[in-house]
Motif scaffolding. Structure first.
Motif, PDB file in Angstrom:
ATOM      1  N   LEU A  47       0.806  -1.096  -0.050  1.00 46.88           N
ATOM      2  CA  LEU A  47      -0.059  -0.015   0.174  1.00 46.88           C
ATOM      3  C   LEU A  47       1.032   1.273  -0.046  1.00 46.88           C
ATOM      4  O   LEU A  47       1.626   1.376   0.900  1.00 46.88           O
ATOM      5  N   VAL A  48       0.682   2.200  -1.117  1.00 52.48           N
ATOM      6  CA  VAL A  48       1.646   3.264  -1.254  1.00 52.48           C
ATOM      7  C   VAL A  48       0.423   4.473  -1.142  1.00 52.48           C
ATOM      8  O   VAL A  48      -0.258   4.578  -1.791  1.00 52.48           O
ATOM      9  N   ASN A  49       0.686   5.261  -0.103  1.00 48.88           N
ATOM     10  CA  ASN A  49      -0.112   6.456   0.329  1.00 48.88           C
ATOM     11  C   ASN A  49       0.527   7.684  -0.260  1.00 48.88           C
ATOM     12  O   ASN A  49       1.232   8.353   0.661  1.00 48.88           O
ATOM     13  N   ASN A  50       0.251   8.093  -1.558  1.00 50.59           N
ATOM     14  CA  ASN A  50       1.006   9.312  -1.943  1.00 50.59           C
ATOM     15  C   ASN A  50       0.483  10.417  -2.296  1.00 50.59           C
ATOM     16  O   ASN A  50       0.795  11.572  -2.331  1.00 50.59           O
ATOM     17  N   ALA A  51      -0.983  10.221  -2.628  1.00 50.82           N
ATOM     18  CA  ALA A  51      -2.088  11.512  -2.835  1.00 50.82           C
ATOM     19  C   ALA A  51      -2.021  12.410  -1.860  1.00 50.82           C
ATOM     20  O   ALA A  51      -2.067  12.167  -0.635  1.00 50.82           O
ATOM     21  N   HIS A  52      -2.045  13.678  -2.184  1.00 53.35           N
ATOM     22  CA  HIS A  52      -2.041  14.843  -1.200  1.00 53.35           C
ATOM     23  C   HIS A  52      -2.070  15.969  -2.084  1.00 53.35           C
ATOM     24  O   HIS A  52      -1.288  16.172  -2.932  1.00 53.35           O
ATOM     25  N   MET A  91      -6.461  23.800   5.748  1.00 52.96           N
ATOM     26  CA  MET A  91      -6.253  22.891   6.695  1.00 52.96           C
ATOM     27  C   MET A  91      -6.885  21.756   6.286  1.00 52.96           C
ATOM     28  O   MET A  91      -6.549  20.374   6.002  1.00 52.96           O
ATOM     29  N   GLU A  92      -8.395  21.901   5.993  1.00 54.10           N
ATOM     30  CA  GLU A  92      -9.345  20.683   5.727  1.00 54.10           C
ATOM     31  C   GLU A  92      -8.741  20.055   4.404  1.00 54.10           C
ATOM     32  O   GLU A  92      -9.044  18.972   4.153  1.00 54.10           O
ATOM     33  N   LEU A  93      -8.525  21.003   3.409  1.00 55.81           N
ATOM     34  CA  LEU A  93      -7.928  20.425   1.929  1.00 55.81           C
ATOM     35  C   LEU A  93      -6.824  19.234   2.259  1.00 55.81           C
ATOM     36  O   LEU A  93      -6.694  18.333   1.785  1.00 55.81           O
ATOM     37  N   SER A  94      -5.671  19.753   3.121  1.00 59.95           N
ATOM     38  CA  SER A  94      -4.440  19.039   3.276  1.00 59.95           C
ATOM     39  C   SER A  94      -4.826  17.774   3.921  1.00 59.95           C
ATOM     40  O   SER A  94      -4.247  16.624   3.841  1.00 59.95           O
ATOM     41  N   PHE A  95      -5.424  17.864   4.983  1.00 61.82           N
ATOM     42  CA  PHE A  95      -5.858  16.699   5.985  1.00 61.82           C
ATOM     43  C   PHE A  95      -6.833  15.936   5.270  1.00 61.82           C
ATOM     44  O   PHE A  95      -6.775  14.594   5.243  1.00 61.82           O
ATOM     45  N   GLY A  96      -7.741  16.469   4.686  1.00 60.52           N
ATOM     46  CA  GLY A  96      -8.738  15.617   3.797  1.00 60.52           C
ATOM     47  C   GLY A  96      -8.236  14.926   2.618  1.00 60.52           C
ATOM     48  O   GLY A  96      -8.803  13.837   2.240  1.00 60.52           O
ATOM     49  N   THR A  97      -7.174  15.394   1.847  1.00 63.59           N
ATOM     50  CA  THR A  97      -6.682  14.650   0.941  1.00 63.59           C
ATOM     51  C   THR A  97      -5.426  13.782   0.900  1.00 63.59           C
ATOM     52  O   THR A  97      -5.033  13.031   0.438  1.00 63.59           O
ATOM     53  N   GLY A  98      -4.598  14.054   2.301  1.00 61.37           N
ATOM     54  CA  GLY A  98      -3.456  13.524   2.659  1.00 61.37           C
ATOM     55  C   GLY A  98      -3.785  12.744   3.724  1.00 61.37           C
ATOM     56  O   GLY A  98      -3.455  11.494   3.785  1.00 61.37           O
ATOM     57  N   PHE A  99      -3.743  13.300   4.729  1.00 64.99           N
ATOM     58  CA  PHE A  99      -3.797  12.603   6.198  1.00 64.99           C
ATOM     59  C   PHE A  99      -4.963  11.640   6.263  1.00 64.99           C
ATOM     60  O   PHE A  99      -4.702  10.152   6.554  1.00 64.99           O
ATOM     61  N   TYR A 100      -6.175  12.046   6.093  1.00 61.91           N
ATOM     62  CA  TYR A 100      -7.374  11.070   6.494  1.00 61.91           C
ATOM     63  C   TYR A 100      -7.242   9.997   5.514  1.00 61.91           C
ATOM     64  O   TYR A 100      -7.561   8.909   5.822  1.00 61.91           O
ATOM     65  N   PRO A 101      -6.997  10.111   4.224  1.00 62.36           N
ATOM     66  CA  PRO A 101      -6.951   8.903   3.202  1.00 62.36           C
ATOM     67  C   PRO A 101      -6.032   7.913   3.584  1.00 62.36           C
ATOM     68  O   PRO A 101      -6.223   6.903   3.497  1.00 62.36           O
ATOM     69  N   THR A 102      -4.875   8.428   3.931  1.00 64.50           N
ATOM     70  CA  THR A 102      -3.804   7.645   4.668  1.00 64.50           C
ATOM     71  C   THR A 102      -4.234   6.883   5.730  1.00 64.50           C
ATOM     72  O   THR A 102      -4.224   5.484   5.834  1.00 64.50           O
TER      73      THR A 102
END
Length: 249
Positions: A85-90, A105-116
């Motif tokens: 599993l490679v979590n690269n999207a952000h 903040m919501e964009l960054s966490f919503g596309t990077g942290f939470y999907p990871t």
């Protein structure tokens, strides 16, 4: 063929670093499922990796948690397992600290942290079966605290934190969980360098190896190592693939 017979998922796999990793892994014998929102680039990358090994493409918005489990289920239905599993999207936007908004903040966490986080949880049962590998992405923006990168740095450091926790908890089950912190010459960086040649030259001169990494040859090959049997005794680590820009211990 260090990944012969392995099956992997790469988020943000249509272009840039994700594409480089997809190509590097396919050339080493892995079946790769690309997850992205760019259909045109996704189809091109799928055609390219399919020259080496059969792959899959999912055009899905992974900021929506409901889209994640079906991706894993379809990969299992087709290939029978999940090894990598490679979590690269952000995605993120730059702004000074005081100008950073909750929307940023919501964009960054919503596309990077939470999907990871969600992909790791959803993939865990399959990775436990395969004694698989997770590769997440850190950034020098978070490690060194680069100006104007508040939302991006915060999400990347949060990803580093959960990676270390998962490495400790999942290690007894044979799952390796590591991070890559890259500097790479992606399409976006190339476009920026053409518009800001002096800033680009300054950036390159601050890298000890005096060049930016190549998405496939440098970042992709490191990901192949972390996904292969050669990295069985490495977990919870941040691998700096940045030409020597940042030294950490």
């Amino acid at each position: 063929m260090r990944l012969e017979g392995k099956v992997g998922i790469i988020t943000g796999g249509a272009s840039g670093i994700g594409r480089g990793i997809a190509l590097a892994m396919a050339k080493e014998g892995a079946h790769i499922a690309i997850v992205d929102i760019n259909e045109e680039k996704g189809n091109q990358t799928l055609r390219d990796i399919s020259q080496y090994k059969e792959g899959m493409l999912f055009i899905r918005d992974i900021s929506k948690k409901a889209n994640i489990h079906p991706i894993i289920n379809e990969v299992i239905d087709k290939f029978g397992k999940l090894d990598i599993l490679v979590n690269n999207a952000h995605a993120s936007k730059q702004a000074s600290f005081v100008e950073t908004t909750m929307e940023m903040m919501e964009l960054s966490f919503g596309t990077g942290f939470y999907p990871t986080f969600h992909f790791m949880k959803a993939a865990y049962p399959e990775l436990k079966k395969s004694k698989g590998k997770v590769i997440n992405f850190a950034s020098g923006a978070g490690i060194s605290g680069q100006p104007t990168q508040t939302s991006y740095a915060a999400a990347k450091e949060a990803i580093r934190a959960i990676t270390r926790v998962a490495a400790n908890e999942w290690g007894p089950e044979g799952i390796n969980v590591n991070l890559i912190s890259p500097i790479a010459l992606t399409e976006g960086v190339e476009a920026w360098s053409e518009n800001h040649p002096e800033l680009y030259e300054q950036m390159v001169n601050n890298i000890p190896l005096r060049r930016l990494g190549q998405p496939e040859e440098d970042i992709g090959r490191t990901a192949v190592f972390l996904a292969s049997d050669d990295s069985h005794y490495i977990t919870g680590q941040t691998i700096m693939v940045d030409g020597g820009s940042i030294k950490i211990y």
